[in-house]
Scaffold this motif. Structure first.
Motif, PDB file in Angstrom:
ATOM      1  N   PHE A 269       2.136 -21.224  -2.977  1.00 54.20           N
ATOM      2  CA  PHE A 269       0.866 -20.627  -2.538  1.00 54.20           C
ATOM      3  C   PHE A 269       0.943 -19.939  -1.174  1.00 54.20           C
ATOM      4  O   PHE A 269      -0.066 -19.780  -0.508  1.00 54.20           O
ATOM      5  N   GLY A 270       2.139 -19.556  -0.725  1.00 54.89           N
ATOM      6  CA  GLY A 270       2.313 -19.006   0.617  1.00 54.89           C
ATOM      7  C   GLY A 270       1.692 -17.638   0.836  1.00 54.89           C
ATOM      8  O   GLY A 270       1.344 -16.915  -0.103  1.00 54.89           O
ATOM      9  N   LYS A 271       1.599 -17.260   2.105  1.00 53.28           N
ATOM     10  CA  LYS A 271       0.962 -16.007   2.517  1.00 53.28           C
ATOM     11  C   LYS A 271       1.641 -14.778   1.941  1.00 53.28           C
ATOM     12  O   LYS A 271       0.998 -13.764   1.685  1.00 53.28           O
ATOM     13  N   LYS A 272       2.957 -14.844   1.719  1.00 50.23           N
ATOM     14  CA  LYS A 272       3.690 -13.670   1.227  1.00 50.23           C
ATOM     15  C   LYS A 272       3.165 -13.168  -0.107  1.00 50.23           C
ATOM     16  O   LYS A 272       3.314 -11.993  -0.441  1.00 50.23           O
ATOM     17  N   TYR A 273       2.523 -14.048  -0.865  1.00 51.31           N
ATOM     18  CA  TYR A 273       2.060 -13.667  -2.201  1.00 51.31           C
ATOM     19  C   TYR A 273       0.846 -12.739  -2.181  1.00 51.31           C
ATOM     20  O   TYR A 273       0.510 -12.145  -3.192  1.00 51.31           O
ATOM     21  N   MET A 274       0.203 -12.575  -1.018  1.00 48.95           N
ATOM     22  CA  MET A 274      -0.900 -11.607  -0.919  1.00 48.95           C
ATOM     23  C   MET A 274      -0.369 -10.185  -0.929  1.00 48.95           C
ATOM     24  O   MET A 274      -1.103  -9.247  -1.209  1.00 48.95           O
ATOM     25  N   PHE A 275       0.917 -10.022  -0.599  1.00 49.75           N
ATOM     26  CA  PHE A 275       1.490  -8.692  -0.390  1.00 49.75           C
ATOM     27  C   PHE A 275       2.584  -8.339  -1.391  1.00 49.75           C
ATOM     28  O   PHE A 275       3.249  -7.324  -1.233  1.00 49.75           O
ATOM     29  N   ASP A 276       2.798  -9.162  -2.425  1.00 51.73           N
ATOM     30  CA  ASP A 276       3.939  -8.942  -3.321  1.00 51.73           C
ATOM     31  C   ASP A 276       3.616  -8.095  -4.551  1.00 51.73           C
ATOM     32  O   ASP A 276       4.474  -7.894  -5.404  1.00 51.73           O
ATOM     33  N   SER A 277       2.382  -7.607  -4.684  1.00 49.27           N
ATOM     34  CA  SER A 277       1.961  -6.755  -5.813  1.00 49.27           C
ATOM     35  C   SER A 277       2.142  -7.436  -7.169  1.00 49.27           C
ATOM     36  O   SER A 277       2.269  -6.771  -8.183  1.00 49.27           O
ATOM     37  N   ASN A 278       2.164  -8.763  -7.186  1.00 45.93           N
ATOM     38  CA  ASN A 278       2.287  -9.511  -8.440  1.00 45.93           C
ATOM     39  C   ASN A 278       0.942 -10.175  -8.717  1.00 45.93           C
ATOM     40  O   ASN A 278       0.487 -11.015  -7.929  1.00 45.93           O
ATOM     41  N   GLU A 279       0.313  -9.827  -9.821  1.00 46.93           N
ATOM     42  CA  GLU A 279      -1.013 -10.368 -10.123  1.00 46.93           C
ATOM     43  C   GLU A 279      -0.984 -11.839 -10.539  1.00 46.93           C
ATOM     44  O   GLU A 279      -2.021 -12.458 -10.705  1.00 46.93           O
ATOM     45  N   GLU A 280       0.197 -12.420 -10.659  1.00 45.83           N
ATOM     46  CA  GLU A 280       0.330 -13.834 -11.026  1.00 45.83           C
ATOM     47  C   GLU A 280       0.400 -14.753  -9.810  1.00 45.83           C
ATOM     48  O   GLU A 280       0.280 -15.968  -9.948  1.00 45.83           O
ATOM     49  N   THR A 281       0.639 -14.189  -8.623  1.00 46.82           N
ATOM     50  CA  THR A 281       0.832 -15.012  -7.435  1.00 46.82           C
ATOM     51  C   THR A 281      -0.306 -14.811  -6.443  1.00 46.82           C
ATOM     52  O   THR A 281      -0.973 -13.781  -6.446  1.00 46.82           O
ATOM     53  N   CYS A 282      -0.523 -15.822  -5.576  1.00 47.43           N
ATOM     54  CA  CYS A 282      -1.635 -15.747  -4.629  1.00 47.43           C
ATOM     55  C   CYS A 282      -1.383 -16.644  -3.426  1.00 47.43           C
ATOM     56  O   CYS A 282      -0.557 -17.548  -3.468  1.00 47.43           O
ATOM     57  N   TRP A 283      -2.132 -16.355  -2.344  1.00 52.10           N
ATOM     58  CA  TRP A 283      -2.228 -17.287  -1.226  1.00 52.10           C
ATOM     59  C   TRP A 283      -3.418 -18.184  -1.529  1.00 52.10           C
ATOM     60  O   TRP A 283      -4.498 -17.707  -1.877  1.00 52.10           O
TER      61      TRP A 283
ATOM     62  N   ARG B 195     -12.109 -23.677   0.100  1.00 49.36           N
ATOM     63  CA  ARG B 195     -10.816 -23.051  -0.189  1.00 49.36           C
ATOM     64  C   ARG B 195     -10.999 -21.559  -0.480  1.00 49.36           C
ATOM     65  O   ARG B 195     -12.003 -21.145  -1.044  1.00 49.36           O
ATOM     66  N   ILE B 196      -9.985 -20.787  -0.125  1.00 44.65           N
ATOM     67  CA  ILE B 196      -9.946 -19.346  -0.370  1.00 44.65           C
ATOM     68  C   ILE B 196      -8.680 -19.063  -1.178  1.00 44.65           C
ATOM     69  O   ILE B 196      -7.612 -19.592  -0.862  1.00 44.65           O
ATOM     70  N   ILE B 197      -8.800 -18.229  -2.213  1.00 46.12           N
ATOM     71  CA  ILE B 197      -7.628 -17.797  -2.977  1.00 46.12           C
ATOM     72  C   ILE B 197      -7.619 -16.271  -2.997  1.00 46.12           C
ATOM     73  O   ILE B 197      -8.556 -15.646  -3.484  1.00 46.12           O
ATOM     74  N   VAL B 198      -6.541 -15.689  -2.441  1.00 51.75           N
ATOM     75  CA  VAL B 198      -6.399 -14.232  -2.363  1.00 51.75           C
ATOM     76  C   VAL B 198      -5.167 -13.807  -3.156  1.00 51.75           C
ATOM     77  O   VAL B 198      -4.049 -14.237  -2.853  1.00 51.75           O
ATOM     78  N   TYR B 199      -5.385 -12.948  -4.161  1.00 50.16           N
ATOM     79  CA  TYR B 199      -4.284 -12.415  -4.963  1.00 50.16           C
ATOM     80  C   TYR B 199      -3.670 -11.188  -4.319  1.00 50.16           C
ATOM     81  O   TYR B 199      -2.470 -10.965  -4.427  1.00 50.16           O
ATOM     82  N   SER B 200      -4.485 -10.361  -3.684  1.00 48.37           N
ATOM     83  CA  SER B 200      -3.913  -9.211  -2.983  1.00 48.37           C
ATOM     84  C   SER B 200      -4.777  -8.848  -1.789  1.00 48.37           C
ATOM     85  O   SER B 200      -5.996  -8.998  -1.807  1.00 48.37           O
ATOM     86  N   LEU B 201      -4.098  -8.383  -0.749  1.00 49.40           N
ATOM     87  CA  LEU B 201      -4.752  -7.961   0.484  1.00 49.40           C
ATOM     88  C   LEU B 201      -4.040  -6.712   0.960  1.00 49.40           C
ATOM     89  O   LEU B 201      -2.810  -6.664   1.006  1.00 49.40           O
ATOM     90  N   ASP B 202      -4.819  -5.688   1.291  1.00 56.53           N
ATOM     91  CA  ASP B 202      -4.238  -4.466   1.830  1.00 56.53           C
ATOM     92  C   ASP B 202      -5.175  -3.911   2.895  1.00 56.53           C
ATOM     93  O   ASP B 202      -6.389  -4.092   2.832  1.00 56.53           O
TER      94      ASP B 202
END
Length: 141
Positions: free
Chosen positions: A25-39, A127-134
């Protein structure tokens, strides 16, 4: 024209990670362009994400995709020059759904550092779940 300001030299920090499980669930997953992963933050009010850019930027838009039920309700964007104090830029109010949401920033301040504060959450435990951040805008020369 506005383009993504997040690059390999952009440094990010987050307030917390669910059960400290950064592999899942790490922060890097907000920026990996993978819709399966998240922070996924741990519980508690005022979760946040900070971004430090390699050079000053002028922010014009924020794009974020939450998981429905775990979105921010009242959010605050803060910014600062390289060594300066963070100052409020604007508040924004996401909808509680799983779609990609866009928030235009009216007054594009020149900043080196951004902090996105999720003051409260749609989740009872905060709790907050973010799949993508730009962050969109322009780099200063």
């Amino acid at each position: 024209m506005a383009s993504s300001l997040i690059c390999s030299e952009t440094q990010s920090r987050v307030s917390s990670v669910l059960n400290r499980d950064v592999k899942q669930f790490g922060k890097k997953y907000m920026f990996d362009s993978n819709e399966e992963t998240c922070w996924n933050s741990d519980q508690g009010d005022s979760q946040w994400v900070t971004l430090e850019f390699p050079q000053p930027v002028r922010v014009s838009e924020l794009k974020v995709q939450f998981q429905g039920g775990f979105s921010g309700k009242t959010c605050r964007l803060e910014g600062s020059p390289k060594a300066g104090e963070l100052a409020k830029i604007t508040h924004f109010y996401p909808e509680d759904n799983s779609s990609l949401q866009s928030f235009p920033i009216q007054e594009a301040h020149l900043v080196h550092r951004l902090k996105i504060v999720f003051e409260n959450s749609a989740d009872f435990f905060g709790r907050i779940i973010v799949y993508s951040l730009d962050v969109l805008g322009e780099r200063a020369l």
